[in-house]
Design a protein around this motif. Sequence first.
Motif, short mmCIF file in Angstrom:
data_model
loop_
_atom_site.label_atom_id
_atom_site.label_comp_id
_atom_site.label_asym_id
_atom_site.label_seq_id
_atom_site.Cartn_x
_atom_site.Cartn_y
_atom_site.Cartn_z
N LEU A 9 0.83 -1.20 0.00
CA LEU A 9 0.00 0.00 0.00
C LEU A 9 0.87 1.26 0.00
N LEU A 10 1.91 1.26 0.81
CA LEU A 10 2.81 2.42 0.84
C LEU A 10 3.45 2.64 -0.52
N GLN A 11 3.89 1.54 -1.13
CA GLN A 11 4.56 1.65 -2.43
C GLN A 11 3.59 2.10 -3.52
N ASN A 12 2.42 1.47 -3.59
CA ASN A 12 1.46 1.80 -4.65
C ASN A 12 0.92 3.21 -4.53
N CYS A 13 0.82 3.71 -3.30
CA CYS A 13 0.29 5.06 -3.09
C CYS A 13 1.40 6.11 -3.03
N ASN A 14 2.66 5.64 -3.20
CA ASN A 14 3.80 6.56 -3.23
C ASN A 14 3.87 7.40 -1.95
N VAL A 15 3.73 6.74 -0.82
CA VAL A 15 3.75 7.41 0.48
C VAL A 15 4.93 6.91 1.29
N MET A 20 3.40 9.52 6.01
CA MET A 20 2.28 8.89 6.70
C MET A 20 2.25 9.29 8.17
N SER A 21 3.42 9.34 8.78
CA SER A 21 3.50 9.74 10.17
C SER A 21 3.00 11.18 10.35
N LYS A 22 3.37 12.04 9.43
CA LYS A 22 2.93 13.44 9.47
C LYS A 22 1.42 13.55 9.29
N ASP A 23 0.86 12.72 8.39
CA ASP A 23 -0.57 12.78 8.10
C ASP A 23 -1.44 12.20 9.22
N GLU A 28 6.96 7.08 13.34
CA GLU A 28 7.71 6.40 12.28
C GLU A 28 8.25 5.06 12.78
N SER A 29 8.59 4.97 14.07
CA SER A 29 9.11 3.72 14.60
C SER A 29 8.04 2.63 14.57
N LEU A 30 6.79 3.01 14.86
CA LEU A 30 5.70 2.04 14.81
C LEU A 30 5.44 1.60 13.37
N ILE A 31 5.47 2.55 12.45
CA ILE A 31 5.30 2.23 11.03
C ILE A 31 6.40 1.28 10.58
N SER A 32 7.63 1.51 11.04
CA SER A 32 8.75 0.63 10.70
C SER A 32 8.53 -0.78 11.23
N ASN A 33 7.99 -0.88 12.44
CA ASN A 33 7.71 -2.20 13.01
C ASN A 33 6.63 -2.93 12.22
N TRP A 34 5.64 -2.19 11.73
CA TRP A 34 4.60 -2.81 10.89
C TRP A 34 5.20 -3.32 9.59
N LYS A 35 6.09 -2.52 8.98
CA LYS A 35 6.68 -2.92 7.70
C LYS A 35 7.56 -4.16 7.85
N SER A 36 8.26 -4.26 8.97
CA SER A 36 9.17 -5.38 9.18
C SER A 36 8.45 -6.62 9.69
N ILE A 48 -7.55 3.47 11.37
CA ILE A 48 -6.85 4.63 10.81
C ILE A 48 -6.27 4.28 9.45
N LEU A 49 -5.66 3.09 9.36
CA LEU A 49 -5.06 2.65 8.10
C LEU A 49 -6.13 2.45 7.02
N ALA A 50 -7.26 1.87 7.40
CA ALA A 50 -8.34 1.65 6.42
C ALA A 50 -8.82 2.99 5.85
N ASP A 51 -8.97 3.97 6.71
CA ASP A 51 -9.39 5.30 6.26
C ASP A 51 -8.29 5.98 5.42
#
Length: 207
Positions: A9-15, A20-23, A28-36, A48-51
Amino acid sequence: MFSDIFKQLLQNCNVTAYQMSKDTGISESLISNWKSGRQLPKYDSLNILADYFNVSGDFLLGRTDEMPKQVEKQESQVVKEPTKSRIIPLYMTRASAGTGNWLSDDIPVEWMTIPKTSLTEQADFMLKVRGDSMQPKFFDNDVLLIKKSPSILEGEIGIFILNGDSYVKQMGKGELISLNPVYEPIKLAEYDDIRCAGKVIGTVDFE
Protein backbone atom coordinates in the motif's frame (compact mmCIF):
# COMPACT_ATOMS: atom_id res chain seq x y z
CA MET A 1 0.64 -11.32 5.90
CA PHE A 2 -0.07 -7.81 7.12
CA SER A 3 3.47 -6.45 6.67
CA ASP A 4 3.44 -7.37 2.96
CA ILE A 5 0.03 -5.75 2.44
CA PHE A 6 1.15 -2.62 4.30
CA LYS A 7 4.37 -2.25 2.32
CA GLN A 8 2.48 -2.73 -0.94
CA LEU A 9 0.00 0.00 0.00
CA LEU A 10 2.81 2.42 0.84
CA GLN A 11 4.56 1.65 -2.43
CA ASN A 12 1.46 1.80 -4.65
CA CYS A 13 0.29 5.06 -3.09
CA ASN A 14 3.80 6.56 -3.23
CA VAL A 15 3.75 7.41 0.48
CA THR A 16 6.83 7.45 2.71
CA ALA A 17 6.83 6.51 6.37
CA TYR A 18 7.61 10.15 7.17
CA GLN A 19 4.64 11.42 5.15
CA MET A 20 2.28 8.89 6.70
CA SER A 21 3.50 9.74 10.17
CA LYS A 22 2.93 13.44 9.47
CA ASP A 23 -0.57 12.78 8.10
CA THR A 24 -1.79 10.39 10.80
CA GLY A 25 0.25 11.13 13.92
CA ILE A 26 1.48 7.51 14.01
CA SER A 27 5.16 7.34 14.94
CA GLU A 28 7.71 6.40 12.28
CA SER A 29 9.11 3.72 14.60
CA LEU A 30 5.70 2.04 14.81
CA ILE A 31 5.30 2.23 11.03
CA SER A 32 8.75 0.63 10.70
CA ASN A 33 7.71 -2.20 13.01
CA TRP A 34 4.60 -2.81 10.89
CA LYS A 35 6.68 -2.92 7.70
CA SER A 36 9.17 -5.38 9.18
CA GLY A 37 6.49 -7.60 10.71
CA ARG A 38 7.86 -7.11 14.22
CA GLN A 39 4.53 -5.75 15.40
CA LEU A 40 0.89 -5.88 14.31
CA PRO A 41 -1.40 -2.83 14.55
CA LYS A 42 -4.13 -2.72 17.15
CA TYR A 43 -7.72 -2.38 16.01
CA ASP A 44 -7.84 1.42 16.40
CA SER A 45 -4.73 1.69 14.21
CA LEU A 46 -6.29 -0.69 11.68
CA ASN A 47 -9.22 1.70 11.37
CA ILE A 48 -6.85 4.63 10.81
CA LEU A 49 -5.06 2.65 8.10
CA ALA A 50 -8.34 1.65 6.42
CA ASP A 51 -9.39 5.30 6.26
CA TYR A 52 -5.95 6.56 5.20
CA PHE A 53 -5.53 4.14 2.29
CA ASN A 54 -9.25 4.00 1.52
CA VAL A 55 -9.32 0.20 1.70
CA SER A 56 -11.53 -2.23 3.55
CA GLY A 57 -10.66 -3.88 6.83
CA ASP A 58 -10.92 -7.25 5.06
CA PHE A 59 -8.18 -6.18 2.63
CA LEU A 60 -5.84 -5.11 5.46
CA LEU A 61 -6.44 -8.39 7.26
CA GLY A 62 -5.73 -10.40 4.13
CA ARG A 63 -9.27 -11.73 3.79
CA THR A 64 -9.60 -10.47 0.22
CA ASP A 65 -7.05 -9.95 -2.54
CA GLU A 66 -9.11 -7.30 -4.30
CA MET A 67 -7.04 -4.11 -4.55
CA PRO A 68 -9.11 -0.90 -4.70
CA LYS A 69 -8.91 0.80 -8.11
CA GLN A 70 -7.41 4.03 -6.84
CA VAL A 71 -4.57 2.08 -5.20
CA GLU A 72 -3.94 -0.01 -8.34
CA LYS A 73 -3.44 3.18 -10.35
CA GLN A 74 -0.46 4.13 -8.14
CA GLU A 75 -1.74 7.63 -7.65
CA SER A 76 0.74 10.11 -6.25
CA GLN A 77 -1.59 11.15 -3.48
CA VAL A 78 -3.64 8.98 -1.18
CA VAL A 79 -7.41 9.33 -1.38
CA LYS A 80 -8.52 10.48 2.05
CA GLU A 81 -12.25 9.88 1.68
CA PRO A 82 -13.37 7.70 4.61
CA THR A 83 -14.33 4.12 3.93
CA LYS A 84 -17.72 2.81 4.95
CA SER A 85 -16.43 0.09 7.26
CA ARG A 86 -14.47 -0.25 10.47
CA ILE A 87 -12.69 -3.00 12.34
CA ILE A 88 -13.85 -3.98 15.83
CA PRO A 89 -13.06 -6.92 18.15
CA LEU A 90 -15.61 -9.71 18.62
CA TYR A 91 -14.87 -11.50 21.89
CA MET A 92 -14.90 -15.26 21.44
CA THR A 93 -17.30 -15.95 24.28
CA ARG A 94 -20.97 -15.16 24.73
CA ALA A 95 -22.86 -13.01 27.18
CA SER A 96 -25.54 -15.24 28.60
CA ALA A 97 -29.14 -14.20 28.34
CA GLY A 98 -29.94 -17.18 30.53
CA THR A 99 -27.85 -18.78 33.24
CA GLY A 100 -24.52 -16.96 32.92
CA ASN A 101 -21.30 -17.39 31.00
CA TRP A 102 -17.69 -16.62 31.86
CA LEU A 103 -16.22 -13.40 30.49
CA SER A 104 -12.67 -12.29 31.24
CA ASP A 105 -10.31 -9.62 29.96
CA ASP A 106 -7.85 -12.09 28.40
CA ILE A 107 -10.24 -14.14 26.29
CA PRO A 108 -9.37 -14.36 22.56
CA VAL A 109 -10.93 -11.98 20.07
CA GLU A 110 -11.61 -12.05 16.34
CA TRP A 111 -11.18 -8.82 14.37
CA MET A 112 -14.35 -8.20 12.38
CA THR A 113 -15.11 -5.70 9.63
CA ILE A 114 -18.51 -4.08 10.10
CA PRO A 115 -20.35 -1.24 8.34
CA LYS A 116 -19.33 2.21 9.58
CA THR A 117 -22.41 4.04 10.86
CA SER A 118 -23.12 6.60 13.56
CA LEU A 119 -24.11 3.65 15.78
CA THR A 120 -21.19 1.29 15.13
CA GLU A 121 -18.67 4.11 15.59
CA GLN A 122 -19.75 4.27 19.25
CA ALA A 123 -19.03 0.58 19.87
CA ASP A 124 -15.80 -0.61 21.49
CA PHE A 125 -16.34 -4.37 21.13
CA MET A 126 -18.91 -7.02 20.28
CA LEU A 127 -20.34 -10.10 21.99
CA LYS A 128 -22.79 -12.79 20.96
CA VAL A 129 -25.96 -13.49 22.94
CA ARG A 130 -26.51 -16.94 24.42
CA GLY A 131 -30.05 -17.91 25.40
CA ASP A 132 -33.53 -16.42 25.11
CA SER A 133 -34.09 -14.44 28.29
CA MET A 134 -33.75 -11.08 26.49
CA GLN A 135 -36.37 -11.83 23.85
CA PRO A 136 -38.11 -10.18 22.11
CA LYS A 137 -35.35 -7.53 21.94
CA PHE A 138 -32.33 -9.81 21.56
CA PHE A 139 -32.24 -13.41 20.37
CA ASP A 140 -29.80 -16.30 20.69
CA ASN A 141 -26.69 -15.69 18.53
CA ASP A 142 -27.41 -11.98 18.03
CA VAL A 143 -24.17 -9.96 17.86
CA LEU A 144 -24.32 -7.08 20.32
CA LEU A 145 -22.53 -3.75 19.93
CA ILE A 146 -21.06 -2.75 23.29
CA LYS A 147 -19.82 0.64 24.44
CA LYS A 148 -17.44 0.33 27.38
CA SER A 149 -18.85 1.83 30.55
CA PRO A 150 -18.29 1.10 34.25
CA SER A 151 -21.98 1.73 34.96
CA ILE A 152 -25.32 2.23 33.24
CA LEU A 153 -28.61 3.81 34.20
CA GLU A 154 -31.60 1.94 35.55
CA GLY A 155 -33.65 0.65 32.63
CA GLU A 156 -30.65 0.42 30.27
CA ILE A 157 -29.27 -2.91 29.02
CA GLY A 158 -25.67 -3.82 29.67
CA ILE A 159 -23.10 -6.56 30.02
CA PHE A 160 -22.59 -7.51 33.65
CA ILE A 161 -19.98 -9.72 35.31
CA LEU A 162 -21.70 -11.23 38.34
CA ASN A 163 -19.66 -13.57 40.55
CA GLY A 164 -17.51 -14.55 37.59
CA ASP A 165 -20.31 -15.08 35.06
CA SER A 166 -21.31 -12.71 32.30
CA TYR A 167 -24.87 -11.67 31.54
CA VAL A 168 -26.71 -9.37 29.19
CA LYS A 169 -29.51 -7.90 31.31
CA GLN A 170 -31.51 -4.77 31.95
CA MET A 171 -30.39 -2.81 35.00
CA GLY A 172 -33.07 -2.76 37.66
CA LYS A 173 -33.27 -1.47 41.20
CA GLY A 174 -31.08 -3.96 43.05
CA GLU A 175 -31.59 -6.62 40.40
CA LEU A 176 -30.75 -7.67 36.84
CA ILE A 177 -33.88 -8.03 34.74
CA SER A 178 -34.68 -10.38 31.86
CA LEU A 179 -37.08 -9.09 29.20
CA ASN A 180 -38.54 -12.58 28.72
CA PRO A 181 -41.17 -12.92 31.49
CA VAL A 182 -40.37 -16.64 31.82
CA TYR A 183 -37.17 -15.69 33.68
CA GLU A 184 -37.15 -14.28 37.20
CA PRO A 185 -34.97 -11.22 37.92
CA ILE A 186 -31.54 -11.89 39.42
CA LYS A 187 -31.54 -10.30 42.86
CA LEU A 188 -28.28 -8.64 43.88
CA ALA A 189 -26.93 -9.20 47.38
CA GLU A 190 -24.37 -7.16 49.32
CA TYR A 191 -21.78 -9.93 49.04
CA ASP A 192 -22.12 -10.27 45.24
CA ASP A 193 -19.09 -9.39 43.12
CA ILE A 194 -20.61 -7.41 40.25
CA ARG A 195 -19.27 -4.99 37.67
CA CYS A 196 -20.54 -3.50 34.46
CA ALA A 197 -18.48 -4.20 31.32
CA GLY A 198 -20.45 -1.91 29.04
CA LYS A 199 -23.74 -0.66 27.65
CA VAL A 200 -25.52 -2.50 24.83
CA ILE A 201 -26.16 0.05 22.11
CA GLY A 202 -27.51 -2.21 19.37
CA THR A 203 -26.82 -5.22 17.17
CA VAL A 204 -25.00 -5.84 13.90
CA ASP A 205 -25.80 -8.30 11.16
CA PHE A 206 -22.93 -9.94 9.25
CA GLU A 207 -25.13 -11.65 6.67
